[in-house]
Write an enzyme that holds these catalytic residues in place. Structure first.
Site, PDB file in Angstrom:
ATOM      1  N   CYS A   2       0.795  -1.330   0.245  1.00 29.43           N
ATOM      2  CA  CYS A   2       0.457   0.298  -0.166  1.00 29.43           C
ATOM      3  C   CYS A   2       1.168   1.307   0.061  1.00 29.43           C
ATOM      4  O   CYS A   2       2.325   1.356   0.193  1.00 29.43           O
ATOM      5  CB  CYS A   2      -0.580  -0.136   1.095  1.00 29.43           C
ATOM      6  SG  CYS A   2      -1.856  -1.085   1.528  1.00 29.43           S
ATOM      7  N   ARG A  27       1.220   1.840  -6.162  1.00 27.43           N
ATOM      8  CA  ARG A  27       1.436   1.314  -4.927  1.00 27.43           C
ATOM      9  C   ARG A  27      -0.155   0.087  -4.000  1.00 27.43           C
ATOM     10  O   ARG A  27      -0.203  -0.486  -3.076  1.00 27.43           O
ATOM     11  CB  ARG A  27       1.802   2.004  -3.636  1.00 27.43           C
ATOM     12  CG  ARG A  27       3.195   2.145  -3.878  1.00 27.43           C
ATOM     13  CD  ARG A  27       3.926   3.155  -2.769  1.00 27.43           C
ATOM     14  NE  ARG A  27       4.192   1.494  -1.517  1.00 27.43           N
ATOM     15  CZ  ARG A  27       5.118   1.136  -1.576  1.00 27.43           C
ATOM     16  NH1 ARG A  27       6.193   1.760  -2.549  1.00 27.43           N
ATOM     17  NH2 ARG A  27       5.096   0.467  -0.172  1.00 27.43           N
ATOM     18  N   TRP A  73      -3.768  -1.339  -1.239  1.00 28.89           N
ATOM     19  CA  TRP A  73      -3.484  -3.013  -2.077  1.00 28.89           C
ATOM     20  C   TRP A  73      -4.776  -3.939  -1.252  1.00 28.89           C
ATOM     21  O   TRP A  73      -3.747  -4.023  -0.283  1.00 28.89           O
ATOM     22  CB  TRP A  73      -2.020  -2.730  -2.586  1.00 28.89           C
ATOM     23  CG  TRP A  73      -2.067  -4.639  -3.752  1.00 28.89           C
ATOM     24  CD1 TRP A  73      -1.489  -5.417  -3.518  1.00 28.89           C
ATOM     25  CD2 TRP A  73      -2.291  -4.245  -4.857  1.00 28.89           C
ATOM     26  NE1 TRP A  73      -1.936  -6.204  -4.089  1.00 28.89           N
ATOM     27  CE2 TRP A  73      -2.642  -5.987  -5.037  1.00 28.89           C
ATOM     28  CE3 TRP A  73      -3.184  -3.965  -5.508  1.00 28.89           C
ATOM     29  CZ2 TRP A  73      -2.360  -6.566  -6.176  1.00 28.89           C
ATOM     30  CZ3 TRP A  73      -3.190  -3.775  -6.892  1.00 28.89           C
ATOM     31  CH2 TRP A  73      -2.854  -5.413  -7.244  1.00 28.89           C
ATOM     32  N   ASN A  99       1.187   0.538   6.064  1.00 30.83           N
ATOM     33  CA  ASN A  99       1.401  -0.057   4.891  1.00 30.83           C
ATOM     34  C   ASN A  99       2.185  -1.536   5.720  1.00 30.83           C
ATOM     35  O   ASN A  99       3.336  -1.401   6.308  1.00 30.83           O
ATOM     36  CB  ASN A  99       2.271   0.198   3.859  1.00 30.83           C
ATOM     37  CG  ASN A  99       3.021  -0.729   2.943  1.00 30.83           C
ATOM     38  OD1 ASN A  99       2.400  -1.891   2.275  1.00 30.83           O
ATOM     39  ND2 ASN A  99       4.202  -0.420   2.512  1.00 30.83           N
ATOM     40  N   GLY A 100       1.803  -3.091   5.404  1.00 24.10           N
ATOM     41  CA  GLY A 100       2.582  -4.301   5.947  1.00 24.10           C
ATOM     42  C   GLY A 100       1.402  -4.938   5.901  1.00 24.10           C
ATOM     43  O   GLY A 100      -0.110  -5.103   5.615  1.00 24.10           O
ATOM     44  N   GLU A 463       7.890 -20.146 -21.237  1.00 23.58           N
ATOM     45  CA  GLU A 463       7.591 -18.509 -20.282  1.00 23.58           C
ATOM     46  C   GLU A 463       8.864 -17.459 -21.118  1.00 23.58           C
ATOM     47  O   GLU A 463       8.516 -16.261 -20.952  1.00 23.58           O
ATOM     48  CB  GLU A 463       7.207 -18.496 -19.074  1.00 23.58           C
ATOM     49  CG  GLU A 463       7.300 -17.538 -18.707  1.00 23.58           C
ATOM     50  CD  GLU A 463       6.391 -16.538 -18.862  1.00 23.58           C
ATOM     51  OE1 GLU A 463       5.249 -16.929 -18.973  1.00 23.58           O
ATOM     52  OE2 GLU A 463       6.312 -14.957 -18.131  1.00 23.58           O
ATOM     53  N   LYS A 467       8.341 -13.910 -22.765  1.00 26.52           N
ATOM     54  CA  LYS A 467       8.699 -12.595 -22.293  1.00 26.52           C
ATOM     55  C   LYS A 467       9.536 -11.616 -23.451  1.00 26.52           C
ATOM     56  O   LYS A 467       9.006 -10.974 -23.839  1.00 26.52           O
ATOM     57  CB  LYS A 467       9.609 -13.080 -21.920  1.00 26.52           C
ATOM     58  CG  LYS A 467       8.717 -13.007 -19.884  1.00 26.52           C
ATOM     59  CD  LYS A 467       8.066 -11.886 -19.723  1.00 26.52           C
ATOM     60  CE  LYS A 467       6.589 -12.346 -19.465  1.00 26.52           C
ATOM     61  NZ  LYS A 467       5.981 -12.921 -18.551  1.00 26.52           N
ATOM     62  N   GLU A 470       6.509 -10.845 -26.376  1.00 27.49           N
ATOM     63  CA  GLU A 470       5.856  -9.027 -25.673  1.00 27.49           C
ATOM     64  C   GLU A 470       6.587  -7.975 -26.096  1.00 27.49           C
ATOM     65  O   GLU A 470       5.814  -7.192 -26.162  1.00 27.49           O
ATOM     66  CB  GLU A 470       5.460  -9.443 -24.698  1.00 27.49           C
ATOM     67  CG  GLU A 470       4.357 -10.936 -24.100  1.00 27.49           C
ATOM     68  CD  GLU A 470       4.051 -11.273 -22.197  1.00 27.49           C
ATOM     69  OE1 GLU A 470       4.811 -11.246 -21.283  1.00 27.49           O
ATOM     70  OE2 GLU A 470       3.539  -9.614 -21.883  1.00 27.49           O
ATOM     71  N   HIS A 486      11.779 -33.759 -34.143  1.00 28.33           N
ATOM     72  CA  HIS A 486      10.799 -34.232 -34.557  1.00 28.33           C
ATOM     73  C   HIS A 486      10.954 -32.592 -35.938  1.00 28.33           C
ATOM     74  O   HIS A 486       9.560 -32.599 -36.134  1.00 28.33           O
ATOM     75  CB  HIS A 486       9.847 -34.904 -34.061  1.00 28.33           C
ATOM     76  CG  HIS A 486      10.635 -35.359 -32.704  1.00 28.33           C
ATOM     77  ND1 HIS A 486      10.149 -36.840 -33.273  1.00 28.33           N
ATOM     78  CD2 HIS A 486      10.439 -35.466 -31.715  1.00 28.33           C
ATOM     79  CE1 HIS A 486      11.027 -37.623 -32.701  1.00 28.33           C
ATOM     80  NE2 HIS A 486      10.665 -36.615 -31.751  1.00 28.33           N
ATOM     81  N   LYS A 585      -2.555  -4.679 -19.737  1.00 33.67           N
ATOM     82  CA  LYS A 585      -2.250  -5.601 -18.516  1.00 33.67           C
ATOM     83  C   LYS A 585      -3.300  -6.303 -18.173  1.00 33.67           C
ATOM     84  O   LYS A 585      -3.108  -7.507 -17.916  1.00 33.67           O
ATOM     85  CB  LYS A 585      -2.029  -4.664 -17.449  1.00 33.67           C
ATOM     86  CG  LYS A 585      -1.345  -5.242 -16.116  1.00 33.67           C
ATOM     87  CD  LYS A 585      -0.172  -5.475 -16.695  1.00 33.67           C
ATOM     88  CE  LYS A 585       0.331  -6.821 -15.277  1.00 33.67           C
ATOM     89  NZ  LYS A 585       1.776  -7.125 -15.325  1.00 33.67           N
TER      90      LYS A 585
HETATM   91  C1  AGP Z   1       2.018 -12.734 -19.311  1.00 31.05           C
HETATM   92  O1  AGP Z   1       2.883 -11.316 -19.408  1.00 31.05           O
HETATM   93  C2  AGP Z   1       1.016 -11.653 -20.491  1.00 31.05           C
HETATM   94  N1  AGP Z   1       0.685  -9.845 -20.306  1.00 31.05           N
HETATM   95  C3  AGP Z   1      -0.165 -12.329 -20.274  1.00 31.05           C
HETATM   96  O2  AGP Z   1       0.006 -13.209 -20.768  1.00 31.05           O
HETATM   97  C4  AGP Z   1      -1.247 -12.395 -19.280  1.00 31.05           C
HETATM   98  O3  AGP Z   1      -0.123 -13.324 -18.591  1.00 31.05           O
HETATM   99  C5  AGP Z   1      -2.439 -13.647 -19.070  1.00 31.05           C
HETATM  100  O4  AGP Z   1      -2.780 -11.889 -20.349  1.00 31.05           O
HETATM  101  C6  AGP Z   1      -3.347 -13.377 -18.363  1.00 31.05           C
HETATM  102  O5  AGP Z   1      -3.340 -12.936 -17.012  1.00 31.05           O
HETATM  103  P1  AGP Z   1      -3.858 -12.928 -16.195  1.00 31.05           P
HETATM  104  O6  AGP Z   1      -3.004 -13.674 -14.949  1.00 31.05           O
HETATM  105  O7  AGP Z   1      -4.492 -11.423 -15.616  1.00 31.05           O
HETATM  106  O8  AGP Z   1      -5.398 -13.705 -16.405  1.00 31.05           O
END
Ligand code: AGP
Length: 590
Positions: A2, A27, A73, A99-100, A463, A467, A470, A486, A585
């Site tokens: 927070c 935050r 938060w 906060n905590g 993963e 990254k 993206e 394969h 996001k």
């Molecule tokens: C991850 O870097 C991405 N921004 C994206 O793949 C994300 O993980 C996905 O949209 C799922 O989001 P969520 O975890 O909020 O459900």
């Protein structure tokens, strides 16, 4: 996480405190609240983002030259007005922002309620003003009442405290949560972070744990827990306000990567709650994970772990594909939905479809998000707000929850101990950063990358590749190490770097052989391996890890270097990693 601010000024405090708390919205953004002192304590607070709440409550209208503010938060209790800070004692004489996490709040709350104190919220914080009230009633001086209160708290806290009867004095305390002091000719400040005060002053005092400060308009006193004075140095901040908001880092993404060791620790503090939830599960003979993107990759690690450690048949479904597989779900299935935001439309839709048919568990970072209202059980990851679009610290916290879940499903004490040692080891990982910068420079112009791993670390490869895609706009493909022969081997040449994930463990030899096949096709290798691995010498660039991390636990740590790698390639290519094109996001459409 927070954000808190407090100021004692030579003028009306509300406009300044509102401006300052807005700088901490990164935050937490569940709710906002401000308290000031005139002849009484005035509190205005509400659920929602700062501007939304301000347009209804008009914070600037509040009188008084002293005040505290909070952006929340949520950790204990949903994001409602009642749970928003500041919190007060029974008689509205003491007001606190925090906060905590107060770990022993349940015992304290019971004790205070038995003594007749009346609580208005579900928060852990509210025990603090009531404890101060209790000790004032017992005849202690204000500072002693605060000191006695602090000695009863277990956990982490940064506090700013107002007392109606001491309208020129603000008290602050820090323990394992950040709190700084700002010093100026027009008054003095406390805040969770520098950006909150940078428009008012660049003179800052950094506090250590268990330090108490007493602020008036003209004076700053720092004390230890025995109330003995401590000499402190005043530091001049030279960062721009934008950089300060990112804690001195250039981007939120790198700041969030650096927070990962702390996130592992914070999420481990959920262990007891996870144990309770596991105890409440009905009988099931199958587990199914449902998720998207990075959360899907965390689920895949879950599948490998659960199947190998517990023998329970487990599978992972992409939330957007769930419709086509849901017919096989029955009441003997436990379905685990993983989502950092708790708002992903594909995941929520899947949960709504199945919730009356099977037992459901959500693993989620945002308290009070939509998914938490739909699932039978909820486990919170403790990553704090993640601002950068690319998930980093939330992935790590999802993994920690999954490992804890597996440890309790399997009653595996050894795994729990290993997790605690990982939280310390993760700090060493941040040491590879400089070397990763060099590798990023070398490969920044590649058009394609492969990432390969086996077993627990095949999801790490996926993963790492996500990254890269993206935030660098380079095509990255995650593959099981044994599968390249394969088909994809046909693509390989010196223009395609291949990242090989090669921790010690039962898969090592097979993965090593696959990497040799890749090397023989002329590809450049970037190898993630143990410090004492000499077999890889001369095969390519190496990123080294502590040898005690074997393949079962490697997903928790090896991904950190792959996050760094994507970050630095993004920087080399002149891209803003926090805001990649075409992505959001939280994905609230199907
Ligand atoms: C991850 O870097 C991405 N921004 C994206 O793949 C994300 O993980 C996905 O949209 C799922 O989001 P969520 O975890 O909020 O459900």
């Amino acid at each position: 996480m927070c954000g808190i601010v407090g100021c004692v000024l030579d003028k009306k405090v509300a406009p300044t405190i509102l401006k300052s708390i807005k700088k901490l919205e990164y935050r937490g953004y569940d709710s906002i609240g401000i308290a000031t002192v005139t002849d009484t304590i005035n509190v205005k607070k509400g659920q929602g983002k700062i501007d939304e709440v301000d347009s209804k409550l008009d914070f600037e209208d509040m009188g008084g030259n002293i005040g505290i503010a909070h952006v929340r938060w949520a950790t204990h209790g949903n994001p409602t007005k009642e749970n928003s800070h500041p919190h007060c004692d029974c008689n509205n004489n003491i007001s606190v922002v925090h906060n905590g996490i107060i770990e022993n709040y349940k015992d304290l709350r019971k004790e205070l309620m038995d003594e007749g104190h009346q609580f208005k919220s579900e928060t852990d914080t509210e025990v603090i003003p009531h404890l101060i009230e209790k000790y004032l009633d017992e005849g202690l001086e204000y500072l002693e009442a605060v000191q006695t209160t602090i000695k009863r708290l277990n956990g982490s806290y940064a506090l700013a405290i107002l007392n109606k009867d001491m309208p020129d004095t603000l008290i602050g305390v820090r323990n394992e949560s950040p709190l700084i002091v700002g010093v100026s000719d027009n008054g003095n400040y406390v805040a969770s972070d520098v950006p909150a005060i940078l428009n008012e002053t660049n003179k800052v005092i950094y506090l250590k744990d268990k330090e108490i400060i007493r602020l008036t308009k003209d004076n700053v006193e720092v004390m230890n827990l025995d109330l003995e004075p401590i000499e402190k140095e005043v530091t001049k901040i030279t960062w721009s306000p934008d950089r300060a908001e990112k804690g001195g880092y250039d981007h939120f993404m790198i700041k969030e990567i650096y927070e990962e060791p702390q996130v592992i620790k914070d999420t481990l503090s959920e262990a007891e709650k996870i144990k309770d939830i596991v105890g409440k599960f009905k009988k099931f003979n199958r587990i199914c994970f449902v998720a998207c993107g990075t959360s899907y990759h965390a689920s895949l690690v879950g599948e490998y772990l659960i199947e190998s450690q517990t023998g329970i048949p487990t599978e992972v479904m992409l939330a957007s594909e769930f419709d086509y597989f849901q017919n096989t779900i029955d009441e003997d299935t436990l379905i685990i939905f993983i989502t950092q935001s708790g708002e992903t439309a594909d995941t929520i839709k899947a949960l709504k479809k199945i919730k009356n048919k099977a037992e459901t568990l959500a693993i989620v970072n945002v308290v009070g998000s939509t998914i938490t209202r739909e699932a039978d059980h909820v486990i919170y990851t403790r990553a704090g707000p993640e601002i950068s679009v690319a998930a980093t610290k939330t992935y790590i916290s999802q993994l920690v929850c999954i490992y804890l879940l597996v440890a309790y499903l399997n009653e595996d004490e050894e795994l729990i101990e290993k997790l605690y040692s990982i939280s310390k080891l993760s700090e060493q990982l941040l040491d590879n950063e400089e070397h990763i910068q060099e590798i990023a420079k070398k490969y920044k112009d590649a058009n394609n990358f492969f990432y390969v791993g086996r077993g627990f670390n095949y999801p790490t490869a996926l993963e790492g590749a996500l990254k890269l895609k993206e935030i660098t706009y380079i095509h990255g493909e995650g593959y099981p190490a044994g599968e390249l022969k394969h088909g994809p081997l046909a693509l390989l040449d010196e223009n395609i770097p291949v990242v090989g994930i090669l921790p010690p463990g039962p898969s090592y030899n097979k993965t090593f052989n696959n990497l040799e096949e890749i090397k023989a096709r002329g590809a450049n290798l970037i190898l993630l391996c143990a410090n004492d691995d000499t077999q890889v010498d001369g095969m390519g660039d190496t990123l080294r890890f502590n040898p005690i991390i074997d393949e079962e636990l490697a997903p928790l740590l090896y991904i950190i270097d792959l996050q760094f790698l994507a970050y630095y390639i993004s920087i080399e290519r002149g891209i803003d990693p926090d805001k990649p094109k075409n992505l959001a996001k939280s994905v609230t459409v199907e």
